[in-house]
Design a protein around this motif. Structure first.
Motif, mmCIF file in Angstrom:
data_model
loop_
_atom_site.group_PDB
_atom_site.id
_atom_site.type_symbol
_atom_site.label_atom_id
_atom_site.label_comp_id
_atom_site.label_asym_id
_atom_site.label_seq_id
_atom_site.Cartn_x
_atom_site.Cartn_y
_atom_site.Cartn_z
ATOM 1 N N ASP A 12 0.925 -0.840 0.128
ATOM 2 C CA ASP A 12 -0.116 0.018 0.340
ATOM 3 C C ASP A 12 0.854 1.342 -0.057
ATOM 4 O O ASP A 12 0.551 2.377 -0.295
ATOM 5 C CB ASP A 12 -0.748 -0.086 1.353
ATOM 6 C CG ASP A 12 -0.515 0.190 2.027
ATOM 7 O OD1 ASP A 12 1.111 0.005 2.550
ATOM 8 O OD2 ASP A 12 -0.920 0.237 3.874
ATOM 9 N N TYR A 27 -7.128 2.666 -2.163
ATOM 10 C CA TYR A 27 -7.348 3.804 -3.670
ATOM 11 C C TYR A 27 -6.134 4.886 -3.705
ATOM 12 O O TYR A 27 -5.711 5.384 -5.002
ATOM 13 C CB TYR A 27 -8.283 4.722 -2.750
ATOM 14 C CG TYR A 27 -8.929 5.583 -3.505
ATOM 15 C CD1 TYR A 27 -9.812 5.186 -5.044
ATOM 16 C CD2 TYR A 27 -8.278 6.879 -3.021
ATOM 17 C CE1 TYR A 27 -9.377 6.878 -5.978
ATOM 18 C CE2 TYR A 27 -8.265 7.970 -4.290
ATOM 19 C CZ TYR A 27 -8.862 8.327 -5.446
ATOM 20 O OH TYR A 27 -8.934 9.097 -6.538
ATOM 21 N N ARG A 29 -2.770 4.053 -3.313
ATOM 22 C CA ARG A 29 -1.539 2.940 -3.815
ATOM 23 C C ARG A 29 -2.014 3.467 -5.489
ATOM 24 O O ARG A 29 -1.028 3.224 -6.245
ATOM 25 C CB ARG A 29 -1.416 2.164 -3.191
ATOM 26 C CG ARG A 29 -0.038 1.752 -3.676
ATOM 27 C CD ARG A 29 1.012 2.121 -3.664
ATOM 28 N NE ARG A 29 1.873 1.450 -3.910
ATOM 29 C CZ ARG A 29 3.850 2.443 -4.389
ATOM 30 N NH1 ARG A 29 3.372 3.580 -4.044
ATOM 31 N NH2 ARG A 29 4.242 2.389 -5.106
ATOM 32 N N ARG A 30 -3.427 2.492 -5.507
ATOM 33 C CA ARG A 30 -3.566 2.789 -7.112
ATOM 34 C C ARG A 30 -3.743 3.742 -8.069
ATOM 35 O O ARG A 30 -2.525 3.878 -8.655
ATOM 36 C CB ARG A 30 -5.392 2.399 -7.367
ATOM 37 C CG ARG A 30 -5.492 0.997 -7.033
ATOM 38 C CD ARG A 30 -6.802 -0.206 -7.560
ATOM 39 N NE ARG A 30 -7.777 0.929 -6.487
ATOM 40 C CZ ARG A 30 -8.287 0.517 -5.752
ATOM 41 N NH1 ARG A 30 -7.424 -0.355 -4.381
ATOM 42 N NH2 ARG A 30 -8.906 0.985 -4.437
ATOM 43 N N SER A 31 -4.201 5.240 -7.222
ATOM 44 C CA SER A 31 -3.955 6.508 -7.885
ATOM 45 C C SER A 31 -2.624 6.526 -8.449
ATOM 46 O O SER A 31 -2.023 7.251 -9.249
ATOM 47 C CB SER A 31 -4.715 7.363 -6.612
ATOM 48 O OG SER A 31 -4.121 8.546 -7.484
ATOM 49 N N ASN A 33 0.180 4.748 -8.549
ATOM 50 C CA ASN A 33 0.537 3.897 -9.543
ATOM 51 C C ASN A 33 -0.046 4.846 -11.181
ATOM 52 O O ASN A 33 1.078 4.625 -11.949
ATOM 53 C CB ASN A 33 0.286 2.471 -9.614
ATOM 54 C CG ASN A 33 0.825 1.909 -8.652
ATOM 55 O OD1 ASN A 33 2.171 2.174 -8.066
ATOM 56 N ND2 ASN A 33 0.363 0.516 -8.279
ATOM 57 N N GLN A 68 2.520 -3.738 -14.198
ATOM 58 C CA GLN A 68 2.910 -2.966 -13.138
ATOM 59 C C GLN A 68 4.057 -3.519 -12.578
ATOM 60 O O GLN A 68 4.480 -3.874 -10.735
ATOM 61 C CB GLN A 68 1.690 -3.068 -11.758
ATOM 62 C CG GLN A 68 1.127 -2.355 -13.011
ATOM 63 C CD GLN A 68 0.852 -1.020 -12.927
ATOM 64 O OE1 GLN A 68 0.320 -0.319 -11.714
ATOM 65 N NE2 GLN A 68 1.320 -0.181 -14.022
#
Length: 103
Positions: A12, A27, A29-31, A33, A68
């Protein structure tokens, strides 16, 4: 130039919200990435356009980006923090060369 960094990772990014738990960290971390992926795709495309990368090198890097790969994301995160474009490009070239040797 390339360092594998902290390969253990937390999954995370170590992000913790103000309440002391990591409820929104997935969220975030996804943002993050997504942001790093955009930087990588734009830079790799520009480097291929300018002749700094060959088409095979570009393909190998794009594969890592799409997958990724934690190493290429770490390279992008370092660039995002330090803003050293020359070091970033050198690291991408080194990573492409490493990828080519493995395939």
């Amino acid at each position: 130039a390339i360092t594998a960094g902290d390969s253990k990772g937390t999954g995370d990014g170590g992000v913790v919200n103000g309440s002391g738990n990591s409820g929104s960290s997935g969220y975030q971390r996804r943002s993050k990435n997504f942001h790093l992926t955009r930087i990588l795709l734009k830079t790799v495309a520009a480097m291929a356009e300018s002749g700094e990368l060959t088409l095979p090198q570009k393909g190998l890097l794009k594969d890592r980006i799409v997958d990724q790969d934690h190493i290429i994301l770490q390279v992008a995160e370092t660039y995002d923090a330090e803003n050293d474009l020359a070091e970033f490009k050198e690291s991408l070239i080194q990573l492409a060369d490493i990828s080519a040797k493995r395939s």
